[in-house]
Scaffold this motif. Structure first.
Motif, short mmCIF file in Angstrom:
data_model
loop_
_atom_site.label_atom_id
_atom_site.label_comp_id
_atom_site.label_asym_id
_atom_site.label_seq_id
_atom_site.Cartn_x
_atom_site.Cartn_y
_atom_site.Cartn_z
N ALA A 48 17.61 7.15 2.12
CA ALA A 48 18.66 7.56 3.04
C ALA A 48 18.08 7.83 4.43
O ALA A 48 17.01 8.43 4.55
N TYR A 49 18.78 7.34 5.45
CA TYR A 49 18.44 7.50 6.87
C TYR A 49 17.29 6.61 7.32
O TYR A 49 16.79 6.75 8.43
N SER A 55 6.55 8.58 8.87
CA SER A 55 6.19 8.80 10.27
C SER A 55 4.70 8.59 10.50
O SER A 55 4.29 8.04 11.52
N LYS A 56 3.86 8.98 9.53
CA LYS A 56 2.42 8.72 9.68
C LYS A 56 2.13 7.21 9.66
O LYS A 56 1.33 6.71 10.44
N ALA A 57 2.82 6.49 8.77
CA ALA A 57 2.61 5.04 8.70
C ALA A 57 3.01 4.40 10.03
O ALA A 57 2.29 3.55 10.56
N GLY A 58 4.16 4.85 10.57
CA GLY A 58 4.62 4.32 11.86
C GLY A 58 3.62 4.63 12.97
O GLY A 58 3.32 3.79 13.81
N ALA A 59 3.08 5.86 12.94
CA ALA A 59 2.13 6.27 13.97
C ALA A 59 0.86 5.41 13.91
O ALA A 59 0.20 5.21 14.93
N HIS A 60 0.53 4.89 12.73
CA HIS A 60 -0.66 4.03 12.60
C HIS A 60 -0.32 2.56 12.81
O HIS A 60 -1.14 1.69 12.54
N GLY A 61 0.91 2.29 13.23
CA GLY A 61 1.26 0.92 13.60
C GLY A 61 1.85 0.08 12.49
O GLY A 61 2.12 -1.11 12.68
N ALA A 62 2.08 0.69 11.30
CA ALA A 62 2.68 -0.08 10.20
C ALA A 62 4.10 -0.47 10.59
O ALA A 62 4.75 0.21 11.39
N MET A 81 14.74 11.48 6.07
CA MET A 81 15.06 12.26 7.27
C MET A 81 14.22 13.54 7.27
O MET A 81 13.96 14.11 6.22
N LYS A 82 13.84 13.98 8.46
CA LYS A 82 13.15 15.27 8.59
C LYS A 82 14.16 16.39 8.46
O LYS A 82 15.21 16.35 9.09
N GLY A 83 13.85 17.40 7.68
CA GLY A 83 14.71 18.57 7.57
C GLY A 83 15.85 18.35 6.60
O GLY A 83 15.96 17.31 5.96
N ARG A 142 14.82 13.15 14.08
CA ARG A 142 14.81 13.42 12.64
C ARG A 142 14.79 12.14 11.82
O ARG A 142 14.59 12.18 10.62
N PHE A 143 15.05 11.00 12.47
CA PHE A 143 15.07 9.73 11.74
C PHE A 143 13.75 8.99 11.91
O PHE A 143 13.15 9.03 12.98
N PRO A 144 13.31 8.29 10.87
CA PRO A 144 12.08 7.52 11.00
C PRO A 144 12.27 6.33 11.95
O PRO A 144 13.39 5.86 12.15
#
Ligand SMILES: *[C@@H]1O[C@H](CO)[C@@H](O)[C@H](O)[C@H]1NC(C)=O
Ligand SMILES: *[C@@H]1O[C@H](CO)[C@@H](O)[C@H](O)[C@H]1NC(C)=O
Ligand SMILES: *[C@@H]1O[C@H](CO)[C@@H](O)[C@H](O)[C@H]1NC(C)=O
Ligand SMILES: *[C@@H]1O[C@H](CO)[C@@H](O)[C@H](O)[C@H]1NC(C)=O
Length: 339
Positions: free
Chosen positions: A169-170, A221-228, A252-254, A283-285
């Motif tokens: 979801a999200y 979010s970590k995967a996105g931050a590493h460019g995945a 979603m965060k939270g 809050r969304f990836p």
């Protein structure tokens, strides 16, 4: 030399935000039983005597009251009725569940009250996932539990047909065609270990095993931050018959409604944040993700080349993982959120 997914010429990625034009059809009326507990409280536990009791005592009190009001067999009947069908928020079965609870509270002589909330929800409309192996074969990976009918037949009911399609979801909509890489739990130290092995996940589709330490939102979010460019998340499963199963959940965060953080969602014209509000967007990836069954994860992980995975990444569940990639297996990933 670092092996980088984005150097491959085969990669195409597109990610569109989860956001449709407002007011989105994703917004849906979600009816929830509210104040049942309050009714219970007013009816059976006058406020005058409550001020001195601790929360723990009150919980014990209500538990005792609940147990004495019903017999074991009625509690079992309630539980069976409430868990017989999936009741995803915002769907008809969810409303029927609310009605069921209300009816039974009323039958017990309790004052009940229902409130309509307007919340932003997310449902899948399309998903596809296939793997291209170095031996030239292509495999469409399962996106739903298989054989669930025969599995459910034992329990006697005509259930399983309405099982919710596995999704996150999200998650935003998106598609990616890129090499797969294994990042263990997807923690910072896992990416550090990959860096030491000379693996750069930038441009890759990461395959992650779910841990209890890292929420899905953090994994993505970590995967996105590493460019995945996309995330496939699987839960390890020891029992063979559950290895075809998927873990559904939110990325979603939270908690709660993203458009009304901290206040009652859409009740009596209450203020709602705009979909474009940065507080909402944060809050969304940023990259799409989907759940994967342990069995499908094994097929991908068992086909990876590249550096050998650290022994502790293999887990204790007879995982097929031996190398981390990236590739040579290429994954074609598409996820489309409702609109
Ligand atoms: C109901 O179940 C509980 C928990 O299993 C048990 O302790 C209790 O004795 C049962 N009560 C009756 C009346 O069977
Ligand atoms: C990984 O590759 C990307 C794209 O080539 C590059 O921008 C990034 O700096 C690399 N990261 C590391 C840690 O080398
Ligand atoms: C190709 O490789 C995949 C992954 O290793 C394997 O599952 C499949 O059986 C292989 N197919 C053939 C025809 O060798
Ligand atoms: C990837 O999957 C999408 C959606 O199913 C499909 O339209 C597309 O042709 C596929 N791409 C490749 C290279 O197989």
């Amino acid at each position: 030399m670092a092996q980088i997914c984005s150097q491959s010429t085969t990669i195409t990625t597109t990610t569109t935000m989860f956001i449709p034009k407002p007011p989105p059809p994703l917004c849906t009326f979600l009816t929830i039983i509210l104040l049942c507990i309050l009714s219970f409280y007013t009816l059976h536990y006058p406020s005058s005597s409550s001020s001195s009791s601790s929360t723990i005592q009150r919980v014990a009190h209500f538990r005792q009251m609940f147990v004495t009001l019903s017999t074991n067999s009625t509690i079992a009947t309630y539980l069976r009725a409430l868990t017989l069908h999936p009741h995803l928020a915002g769907t008809k079965p969810s409303l029927e569940t609310a009605h069921y609870v209300r009816t039974h509270f009323k039958d017990q002589g309790l004052n009940t009250h229902t409130v309509k909330y307007q919340t932003l929800l997310s449902y899948p409309t399309y998903a596809s996932l296939s793997a291209y192996f170095s031996n030239g074969t292509r495999l469409d990976l399962p996106l739903n539990e298989v054989g669930r009918r025969s599995f459910n037949r034992k329990s006697g009911g005509d259930i399983g047909e309405d099982v919710v399609q596995p999704y996150h979801a999200y998650s935003p909509s998106g598609s990616a065609y890129s090499k797969a890489v294994f990042v263990n739990y997807g923690k910072d130290e896992d990416y550090r270990v990959l860096g030491v092995l000379g693996v750069n996940v930038s441009g890759c589709i990461v395959v992650v095993r779910k841990s209890e330490f890292l929420p899905r939102s953090e994994v993505v979010s970590k995967a996105g931050a590493h460019g995945a460019v996309a995330v496939l998340l699987y839960a390890e499963e020891e029992m063979k018959r559950f290895r075809k199963g998927f873990e559904r959940g939110t990325v979603m965060k939270g908690l709660g409604d993203p458009l009304s953080p901290g206040w009652a969602a859409g009740v009596d014209g209450a203020e709602r944040l705009d979909l474009e509000d940065s507080e909402v967007l944060n809050r969304f990836p940023k990259i799409p993700s989907m759940p994967l069954s342990a069995e499908a994860a094994d097929i991908i992980l068992g086909s990876l080349g590249g550096p050998v995975a650290p022994p502790e990444w293999k887990g204790n569940l007879k995982s097929m993982v031996s190398r981390v990639g990236p590739g040579p297996t290429v994954v074609n990933f598409t996820y489309q959120v409702g609109s």
